[in-house]
Scaffold this motif. Structure first.
Motif, PDB file in Angstrom:
ATOM      1  N   ARG A   7     -39.969 -27.172  26.076  1.00  0.00           N
ATOM      2  CA  ARG A   7     -41.305 -27.406  25.564  1.00  0.00           C
ATOM      3  C   ARG A   7     -42.253 -27.846  26.679  1.00  0.00           C
ATOM      4  N   ARG A   8     -41.732 -28.662  27.642  1.00  0.00           N
ATOM      5  CA  ARG A   8     -42.584 -29.078  28.755  1.00  0.00           C
ATOM      6  C   ARG A   8     -42.973 -27.887  29.619  1.00  0.00           C
ATOM      7  N   ARG A   9     -42.004 -27.004  29.882  1.00  0.00           N
ATOM      8  CA  ARG A   9     -42.325 -25.816  30.680  1.00  0.00           C
ATOM      9  C   ARG A   9     -43.344 -24.942  29.969  1.00  0.00           C
ATOM     10  N   SER A  10     -43.180 -24.788  28.656  1.00  0.00           N
ATOM     11  CA  SER A  10     -44.132 -23.977  27.905  1.00  0.00           C
ATOM     12  C   SER A  10     -45.523 -24.603  27.932  1.00  0.00           C
ATOM     13  N   ALA A  11     -45.575 -25.953  27.828  1.00  0.00           N
ATOM     14  CA  ALA A  11     -46.872 -26.628  27.857  1.00  0.00           C
ATOM     15  C   ALA A  11     -47.542 -26.473  29.219  1.00  0.00           C
ATOM     16  N   VAL A  12     -46.753 -26.591  30.312  1.00  0.00           N
ATOM     17  CA  VAL A  12     -47.317 -26.442  31.648  1.00  0.00           C
ATOM     18  C   VAL A  12     -47.825 -25.018  31.862  1.00  0.00           C
ATOM     19  N   ARG A  13     -47.020 -24.032  31.435  1.00  0.00           N
ATOM     20  CA  ARG A  13     -47.457 -22.641  31.571  1.00  0.00           C
ATOM     21  C   ARG A  13     -48.743 -22.399  30.786  1.00  0.00           C
ATOM     22  N   GLY A  14     -48.813 -22.951  29.574  1.00  0.00           N
ATOM     23  CA  GLY A  14     -50.015 -22.775  28.770  1.00  0.00           C
ATOM     24  C   GLY A  14     -51.232 -23.410  29.415  1.00  0.00           C
ATOM     25  N   PHE A  15     -51.046 -24.621  29.995  1.00  0.00           N
ATOM     26  CA  PHE A  15     -52.175 -25.300  30.641  1.00  0.00           C
ATOM     27  C   PHE A  15     -52.668 -24.519  31.856  1.00  0.00           C
ATOM     28  N   LEU A  16     -51.724 -24.043  32.702  1.00  0.00           N
ATOM     29  CA  LEU A  16     -52.126 -23.280  33.893  1.00  0.00           C
ATOM     30  C   LEU A  16     -52.802 -21.968  33.506  1.00  0.00           C
ATOM     31  N   ALA A  17     -52.292 -21.318  32.470  1.00  0.00           N
ATOM     32  CA  ALA A  17     -52.920 -20.071  32.034  1.00  0.00           C
ATOM     33  C   ALA A  17     -54.326 -20.321  31.513  1.00  0.00           C
ATOM     34  N   ALA A  18     -54.503 -21.421  30.763  1.00  0.00           N
ATOM     35  CA  ALA A  18     -55.837 -21.755  30.259  1.00  0.00           C
ATOM     36  C   ALA A  18     -56.778 -22.089  31.416  1.00  0.00           C
ATOM     37  N   LEU A  19     -56.267 -22.784  32.435  1.00  0.00           N
ATOM     38  CA  LEU A  19     -57.106 -23.135  33.591  1.00  0.00           C
ATOM     39  C   LEU A  19     -57.551 -21.885  34.347  1.00  0.00           C
ATOM     40  N   ARG A  20     -56.607 -20.953  34.565  1.00  0.00           N
ATOM     41  CA  ARG A  20     -56.962 -19.705  35.260  1.00  0.00           C
ATOM     42  C   ARG A  20     -57.982 -18.912  34.457  1.00  0.00           C
ATOM     43  N   LEU A  21     -57.749 -18.816  33.151  1.00  0.00           N
ATOM     44  CA  LEU A  21     -58.668 -18.052  32.309  1.00  0.00           C
ATOM     45  C   LEU A  21     -60.058 -18.670  32.312  1.00  0.00           C
ATOM     46  N   THR A  22     -60.133 -20.009  32.263  1.00  0.00           N
ATOM     47  CA  THR A  22     -61.433 -20.680  32.292  1.00  0.00           C
ATOM     48  C   THR A  22     -62.173 -20.395  33.591  1.00  0.00           C
ATOM     49  N   ALA A  23     -61.473 -20.495  34.721  1.00  0.00           N
ATOM     50  CA  ALA A  23     -62.108 -20.268  36.017  1.00  0.00           C
ATOM     51  C   ALA A  23     -62.594 -18.834  36.152  1.00  0.00           C
TER      52      ALA A  23
END
Length: 382
Positions: free
Chosen positions: A22-38
């Motif tokens: 779950r932690r890995r999934s949360a980190v992947r989701g956060f990084l993907a959201a950050l890239r998409l936002t930028a």
């Protein structure tokens, strides 16, 4: 297999999922959201810079906006050609699951999308709930009914990924027939930690508009002379609907050669009625040659109702033919099928086929699987 999931289903979701996963999934989701936002913000800003540069006739701003778009395109091309990170998808495992509820929606092919609520009971971990959608063939839908047992494939590292195995092996079919699985509480419901498609779209739109708005604000003095654009926001009227405690509706199948005895027509008509009353649980179903009707009462418990999609509609035409030919009614003028909830604990729905002819009226009773349980020929009293 004995009672599965009892004493384990009460554990919450954190005990069902491995915390590292779950932690890995949360980190992947956060990084993907950050890239998409930028990326979305830079894209919006670059496009706004091009428009602003054309309006104020500023070449450096135009080159900056165009250069930003070129850089984004090059990054996208390079990222698309890069080989994926070599992670093998998690291996699926087979388990048994209790069908808590299901709802089918109409489709244009033989396979219709069905939404399942399941209690998945793996052999080596606590039972948990999950909601999935899977396409099931019309002929196979009667095999899946509430409180029934199905064979599923799940991923231990991603337990929200569950698929019903429509053609299990003989060993798993035997286990499914013998198994009894308790319902897991709603608190064990497992959902994907990834953002939904709608959330990604909203994030992209917000970041895009934020980037564009920032560029416009930076050049607001130069753009002031171009005037303000008035935007009109349309407010959608709010509508509220309150479900009545009782309901009754029917539909007619029209056409010179159309009959509810035609293969597949009964189930499609039942789906239409389910969508109309917004529930799959009814207290009575009446089927005639060109008409189907349902009645219901929202105060009734589920055990005293009939689930529309769990009935073997594909077997009903055979029951009508048998009633017409074996009950002593010559030249039958009409037929009718009445489905009502069964009486007694664990009893399934009762299906009664009535045929009427010159000699009188006769009945044929069947259970929820289409097996004939009783018949009253002409002249007999029931």
């Amino acid at each position: 297999m004995g009672t599965t999931g009892q004493g384990q289903a009460g554990q919450d979701v954190d005990e069902v999922d491995a915390p590292p996963v779950r932690r890995r999934s949360a980190v992947r989701g956060f990084l993907a959201a950050l890239r998409l936002t930028a990326v979305s913000a830079v894209t919006g800003g670059a496009l706004a810079a091009l428009v602003v540069a054309v309006i104020i006739k500023d070449v450096p701003v135009f080159l900056t906006g165009g250069g930003g778009l070129v850089v984004l395109i090059l990054i996208g091309v390079v990222a698309g050609r890069r080989s994926p990170a070599g992670e093998e998808p998690p291996a699926g495992r087979i388990a048994l699951a209790r069908i808590e509820d299901l709802r089918a929606t109409s489709g244009e092919s033989a396979d219709v999308p069905v939404t399942f609520r399941l209690t998945v009971a793996p052999d080596d971990r606590p039972a948990y709930r999950v909601k999935i959608e899977q396409h099931i063939n019309l002929v196979d839908i009667p095999a899946y009914r509430p409180r029934g047992i199905a064979v599923v494939e799940y991923h231990p590292d991603e337990p929200w990924k569950v698929r019903i195995v429509t053609r299990p092996t003989a060993e798993w079919s035997r286990r499914a027939e013998e198994a009894e699985i308790d319902s897991a509480p709603e608190s064990t419901l497992v959902v994907s930690p990834d953002m939904s498609e709608g959330s990604w779209c909203m994030l992209t739109l917000f970041a895009f508009l934020a980037g564009a708005a920032l560029v416009v604000l930076l050049f607001r003095a130069e753009l002031f002379t171009s005037g303000n654009d008035d935007g009109a926001a349309a407010k959608a009227p709010s509508s509220s609907s309150s479900a009545s405690r009782t309901f009754s509706t029917s539909t007619t199948v029209s056409g010179p050669s159309t009959s509810l005895l035609t293969f597949g027509v009964m189930r499609v008509t039942a789906m239409e009625l389910e969508a109309r009353v917004d529930t799959a649980y009814v207290t009575a179903i009446t089927i005639e040659d060109h008409r189907m009707a349902v009645r219901g009462d929202s105060t009734r418990p589920v055990s005293e109702t009939v689930h529309l999609q769990s009935l073997p509609y594909e077997l009903f035409p055979g029951l009508v033919r048998e009633a017409r030919t074996t009950l002593g009614v010559g030249d039958p003028r009409s037929w009718r099928i009445d489905v009502t909830p069964g009486t007694g604990a664990g009893a399934g729905p009762r299906v009664r086929v009535t045929v009427t002819g010159k000699e009188g009226t006769a009945h044929l009773d069947a259970d929820a699987t289409g097996r004939v349980t009783d018949r009253w020929a002409v002249g007999e009293s029931g």
